[in-house]
Design a protein around this motif. Sequence first.
Motif, PDB file in Angstrom:
ATOM      1  N   TYR A  73       0.910  -1.141  -0.106  1.00 48.15           N
ATOM      2  CA  TYR A  73      -0.001  -0.092  -0.076  1.00 48.15           C
ATOM      3  C   TYR A  73       0.956   1.250   0.038  1.00 48.15           C
ATOM      4  O   TYR A  73       0.632   2.347  -0.599  1.00 48.15           O
ATOM      5  N   GLN A  74       1.828   1.487   0.755  1.00 48.28           N
ATOM      6  CA  GLN A  74       2.608   2.376   0.902  1.00 48.28           C
ATOM      7  C   GLN A  74       3.332   2.767  -0.583  1.00 48.28           C
ATOM      8  O   GLN A  74       3.445   3.918  -0.865  1.00 48.28           O
ATOM      9  N   ALA A  75       3.899   1.809  -1.110  1.00 51.69           N
ATOM     10  CA  ALA A  75       4.360   2.035  -2.431  1.00 51.69           C
ATOM     11  C   ALA A  75       3.477   2.311  -3.355  1.00 51.69           C
ATOM     12  O   ALA A  75       3.622   3.356  -4.265  1.00 51.69           O
ATOM     13  N   ALA A  76       2.166   1.942  -3.229  1.00 49.63           N
ATOM     14  CA  ALA A  76       1.363   2.137  -4.405  1.00 49.63           C
ATOM     15  C   ALA A  76       0.693   3.476  -4.098  1.00 49.63           C
ATOM     16  O   ALA A  76       0.503   4.241  -5.128  1.00 49.63           O
ATOM     17  N   ARG A  77       0.680   3.952  -2.828  1.00 45.62           N
ATOM     18  CA  ARG A  77      -0.036   5.271  -2.533  1.00 45.62           C
ATOM     19  C   ARG A  77       0.843   6.223  -3.003  1.00 45.62           C
ATOM     20  O   ARG A  77       0.576   7.348  -3.438  1.00 45.62           O
ATOM     21  N   VAL A 116      -9.577   8.610   0.509  1.00 47.38           N
ATOM     22  CA  VAL A 116      -9.299   9.566   1.642  1.00 47.38           C
ATOM     23  C   VAL A 116      -7.721   9.958   1.757  1.00 47.38           C
ATOM     24  O   VAL A 116      -7.557  10.946   2.017  1.00 47.38           O
ATOM     25  N   ASP A 117      -6.778   9.028   1.617  1.00 48.83           N
ATOM     26  CA  ASP A 117      -5.470   9.442   1.561  1.00 48.83           C
ATOM     27  C   ASP A 117      -4.985  10.611   0.538  1.00 48.83           C
ATOM     28  O   ASP A 117      -4.312  11.418   1.033  1.00 48.83           O
ATOM     29  N   LEU A 118      -5.418  10.553  -0.553  1.00 46.72           N
ATOM     30  CA  LEU A 118      -5.127  11.515  -1.509  1.00 46.72           C
ATOM     31  C   LEU A 118      -5.778  12.637  -1.285  1.00 46.72           C
ATOM     32  O   LEU A 118      -5.265  13.663  -1.796  1.00 46.72           O
ATOM     33  N   VAL A 119      -7.062  12.903  -0.659  1.00 47.70           N
ATOM     34  CA  VAL A 119      -7.575  14.171  -0.509  1.00 47.70           C
ATOM     35  C   VAL A 119      -6.542  14.950   0.429  1.00 47.70           C
ATOM     36  O   VAL A 119      -6.224  15.839   0.017  1.00 47.70           O
ATOM     37  N   GLY A 120      -6.019  14.358   1.407  1.00 48.53           N
ATOM     38  CA  GLY A 120      -5.102  15.057   2.472  1.00 48.53           C
ATOM     39  C   GLY A 120      -3.501  15.275   1.724  1.00 48.53           C
ATOM     40  O   GLY A 120      -3.227  16.167   1.728  1.00 48.53           O
ATOM     41  N   ARG A 121      -3.073  14.184   0.988  1.00 54.10           N
ATOM     42  CA  ARG A 121      -1.728  14.238   0.559  1.00 54.10           C
ATOM     43  C   ARG A 121      -1.743  15.158  -0.633  1.00 54.10           C
ATOM     44  O   ARG A 121      -0.712  15.818  -0.928  1.00 54.10           O
ATOM     45  N   LEU A 122      -2.807  15.264  -1.723  1.00 57.78           N
ATOM     46  CA  LEU A 122      -2.883  16.171  -2.779  1.00 57.78           C
ATOM     47  C   LEU A 122      -3.477  17.715  -2.251  1.00 57.78           C
ATOM     48  O   LEU A 122      -3.141  18.262  -2.886  1.00 57.78           O
ATOM     49  N   GLY A 123      -4.097  17.634  -1.321  1.00 50.78           N
ATOM     50  CA  GLY A 123      -4.674  18.719  -0.752  1.00 50.78           C
ATOM     51  C   GLY A 123      -5.766  19.227  -1.445  1.00 50.78           C
ATOM     52  O   GLY A 123      -6.092  20.399  -1.750  1.00 50.78           O
ATOM     53  N   GLU A 129     -16.108  15.144  -4.067  1.00 56.42           N
ATOM     54  CA  GLU A 129     -16.949  13.908  -4.039  1.00 56.42           C
ATOM     55  C   GLU A 129     -15.968  12.697  -4.578  1.00 56.42           C
ATOM     56  O   GLU A 129     -15.051  12.875  -5.555  1.00 56.42           O
ATOM     57  N   ARG A 130     -16.103  11.434  -3.528  1.00 56.47           N
ATOM     58  CA  ARG A 130     -15.203  10.543  -3.707  1.00 56.47           C
ATOM     59  C   ARG A 130     -15.825   9.146  -4.218  1.00 56.47           C
ATOM     60  O   ARG A 130     -16.896   8.909  -3.583  1.00 56.47           O
ATOM     61  N   ILE A 131     -15.165   8.573  -5.155  1.00 55.61           N
ATOM     62  CA  ILE A 131     -15.745   7.232  -5.684  1.00 55.61           C
ATOM     63  C   ILE A 131     -14.459   6.083  -5.725  1.00 55.61           C
ATOM     64  O   ILE A 131     -13.511   6.453  -6.228  1.00 55.61           O
TER      65      ILE A 131
END
Length: 352
Positions: A73-77, A116-123, A129-131
């Motif tokens: 997961y860490q690598a993919a994220r 959810v991770d990308l919302v925070g890491r990308l700002g 809206e999340r799918i």
Amino acid sequence: MDVVIGRPVVVQAPYRVGTDELERDIRTRHKHPKLGVWLRMLRSTGVVARPWSAPPDVTLGRTGIGVRSRAAYQAARDRAVTAAGQALDRSGLKPGDVDVLVTTHTTSWTIPGLDVDLVGRLGLRPDVERIGLATAACVGSAHGLVHAVRSLRGRGGGRALVVAAEDLSTLYLTRPGEPRMQDVLYAGLFGDAAGAAVLSTVDRTSAGDLVAEDVWELVLPGSAGAYWGVIHEDGVSFDSGREATTAPNRVLPHLTGWLDGRAVAWAAVHPGGPGIISGTLTGLGLDEEKSGRHARDSLAGGNLGGVAVLDVLERTLDEGSVSGPGVVVGFGPGFTAAALYVRRVAGPDAAG
């Protein structure tokens, strides 16, 4: 109002594992009497070298599903963050401009998910809206594009970011006991990557734009025995049955039925294997040698799972030789399929 699909960005893992290296590693670890036959079948897939997050000995050195899942997961994220950031830059957008985020990630278990991770890491905006697609696997990016188009149309416009990320090397020989044909084939077929694309609604299209005209998805009836995932104490693996060899061709009547005689000048086909590429193109009435070049080139660099369709589409659009109506189609476990009927607007970078 048209929905325009921006040119995808694909970020591959840094370590390239050649087929020769992989064969040596498998022969060192196993002595099954049919191993030679299975390795010849692996070579027949056309994969020359696949991108992995780590070399085989490091990957196999991660024992237990928890350790493997966290590393995958860490690598993919991290690759997903990079690909998404580059896709936004390519489109001239800022994170706050994104109205819809569609993610697809299958190869490790995590809560909260990649979305959810990308919302925070990308700002991204907190009300974006999340799918989140957590089980789409190989059809992931095609299915993600379908969802993004539908969402933007339903909202009456806006901008969507589709992000796919997989760390498929985590599947490498994880099943306990002696390997089977499926274990060897899947061990050598897959690679690790992330991809992203931005979709936007526009009032007027420009030369080179890729416009989504229609979208489609399918759960193939009676196909549960084709492909599926297995969780065990050592990790995650894919398995398949006899239906796997027939399922892609069984999709074609449904796909052509949806197209209903509409013209198809080109296609970006999921590079699941040589037979899937050639069979799909033939079913669409296209020359498999000419129209399948980008899919075959993508497959030579490893089947990237849920990222694969974005990789083929990026290669196709980068060359700039296609224009007019086309099809983007992906396949996945289930057996499932997703497709988009698209139109490339002719212009200086789109011949025709």
